[in-house]
Design an enzyme around this catalytic site. Structure first.
Site, short mmCIF file in Angstrom:
data_model
loop_
_atom_site.label_atom_id
_atom_site.label_comp_id
_atom_site.label_asym_id
_atom_site.label_seq_id
_atom_site.Cartn_x
_atom_site.Cartn_y
_atom_site.Cartn_z
N ASP A 261 -2.29 -3.85 5.72
CA ASP A 261 -3.22 -3.86 6.88
C ASP A 261 -3.10 -5.40 7.02
O ASP A 261 -2.43 -6.20 6.40
CB ASP A 261 -4.68 -3.54 6.43
CG ASP A 261 -5.75 -3.74 7.22
OD1 ASP A 261 -5.40 -3.42 8.43
OD2 ASP A 261 -6.68 -4.40 7.18
N SER A 262 -3.67 -5.95 8.16
CA SER A 262 -3.62 -6.94 8.77
C SER A 262 -4.67 -7.97 7.91
O SER A 262 -4.29 -9.16 7.68
CB SER A 262 -4.34 -7.06 10.12
OG SER A 262 -5.30 -6.46 10.21
N CYS B 177 -3.43 -0.08 8.73
CA CYS B 177 -3.74 -0.63 9.81
C CYS B 177 -3.72 0.46 11.07
O CYS B 177 -2.52 0.65 11.31
CB CYS B 177 -3.26 -2.03 9.94
SG CYS B 177 -3.31 -2.79 11.61
N GLU C 293 -16.43 -8.23 9.60
CA GLU C 293 -16.05 -9.51 8.72
C GLU C 293 -17.41 -10.29 8.46
O GLU C 293 -17.25 -10.94 7.45
CB GLU C 293 -14.99 -10.19 9.71
CG GLU C 293 -13.59 -9.50 9.79
CD GLU C 293 -12.81 -9.59 8.73
OE1 GLU C 293 -12.81 -10.41 7.75
OE2 GLU C 293 -11.85 -8.58 8.37
N CYS D 276 -9.98 2.33 13.53
CA CYS D 276 -9.77 0.80 12.92
C CYS D 276 -10.12 0.88 11.57
O CYS D 276 -11.30 1.65 11.27
CB CYS D 276 -10.69 0.03 13.89
SG CYS D 276 -10.44 -1.58 13.07
N HIS E 145 -11.69 -1.18 9.99
CA HIS E 145 -13.08 -1.82 9.72
C HIS E 145 -14.38 -0.60 10.04
O HIS E 145 -15.41 -1.11 9.51
CB HIS E 145 -13.16 -3.04 10.44
CG HIS E 145 -12.38 -3.93 9.97
ND1 HIS E 145 -11.30 -4.27 10.06
CD2 HIS E 145 -12.96 -5.33 9.58
CE1 HIS E 145 -10.68 -5.26 9.58
NE2 HIS E 145 -11.83 -6.19 9.14
N1 DGL Z 1 -6.75 -3.66 10.69
C1 DGL Z 1 -7.04 -3.67 12.10
C2 DGL Z 1 -6.75 -2.36 12.44
O1 DGL Z 1 -7.04 -1.17 12.07
C3 DGL Z 1 -8.15 -4.14 12.68
C4 DGL Z 1 -8.18 -5.83 12.40
C5 DGL Z 1 -7.05 -6.25 13.34
O2 DGL Z 1 -7.35 -6.71 14.51
O3 DGL Z 1 -6.04 -6.92 12.70
O4 DGL Z 1 -6.66 -1.96 13.83
#
Ligand code: DGL
Length: 259
Positions: free
Chosen positions: A7-8, A70, A148, A180, A182
């Protein structure tokens, strides 16, 4: 053989949690691209470059398959990654779409980062799977920073969510895809704003469920190794408060070509 997950940043741990429940015996290698987060406002080319580097890294570490936790990378990069990689690549979109269609008949809402929604990946996959389905897709970029910050409930979060979901409420959606990493953490507020008649599809659970159907259960506990592209800082504490104390086997800083 371990499962690779990336993931990011920290958000993909929602997917790790679902995968650990579905595959308790598997070792998991998790890359959090904390030096380059967020992906959600970056171009497709940049997200693809970063994702390729992480896939290479996980392949070299012995990952038997790679889950792109992600959603932004799933929407922008998975079709290209899948062609080039030597191991199976699982994005979040196909399983999310299947789960959304199984969840109900009525109009479907999709919320995600700006890049995910602009890519049209979910909208196209839903339209292909059920032609004529009404889909309302809204980019909700303020939700990642709220999560976050740990603002998972409260007046501000509820007002932001309420504003974003207005078009969905007008369209009387019956299913909402949380596209997403989050957003599963905002389920309480989303449910309060939408009401009990709207079903939520958590893409982390949908992905774990789709992979599980290919593999039987074993009992012994697999380990979790975490690799980060920036200094770990408070990451370990945040992971343990989410996945439980002692859940992380090791945490290591790594350097990728562009990080
Ligand atoms: N992990 C990203 C997603 O699921 C969200 C956070 C980001 O913008 O990197 O799209």
């Amino acid at each position: 053989m371990p499962l690779g997950v990336f993931d990011s940043g920290i958000g993909g741990l929602t997917v790790v949690r679902a995968l650990r429940a579905a595959f308790p015996a598997r070792d998991i290698l998790y890359v959090g691209d904390t030096a380059r987060v967020p992906y959600g406002n970056k171009s497709a080319e940049t997200v693809l470059t970063y994702s390729r580097e992480i896939v290479d890294f996980l392949e070299k570490k012995g990952a038997e398959r790679i889950v792109v936790a992600c959603n932004t990378a799933s929407a922008l990069a998975v079709p290209f990654l899948a062609k080039a990689a030597n191991v199976p690549i699982h994005g979040m979109i196909a399983s999310g779409v299947t789960a959304a269609l199984e969840a109900g008949e009525g109009p479907v809402g999709v919320i995600g980062t700006s890049a995910t929604i602009a890519s049209g990946a979910y909208q196209q996959a839903l339209a292909k799977a059920r032609p004529g389905l009404k889909v309302v897709a809204v980019a909700t970029p303020l939700l990642v920073p709220l999560v976050e910050e740990g603002w998972l409930e409260g007046e501000v979060t509820e007002r932001v969510v309420g504003r974003y979901l207005e078009p969905m409420i007008r369209a009387k959606i019956r299913v909402l895809v949380l596209a997403c990493t989050h957003y599963p953490l905002l389920k309480t507020v989303l449910g309060r704003v939408l009401g009990p008649e709207v079903k939520m599809v958590d893409s982390s659970e949908a992905c774990a469920a789709s992979l599980q159907s290919n593999e039987g259960q074993r009992i012994e506990k697999g380990g979790l190794k975490i690799f980060l592209t920036d200094e770990p800082g408070s990451f370990l504490g945040r992971v343990e408060s989410f996945l439980g104390k002692g859940s992380v086997g090791s945490i290591e800083r790594i350097h990728l070509p562009h990080s």
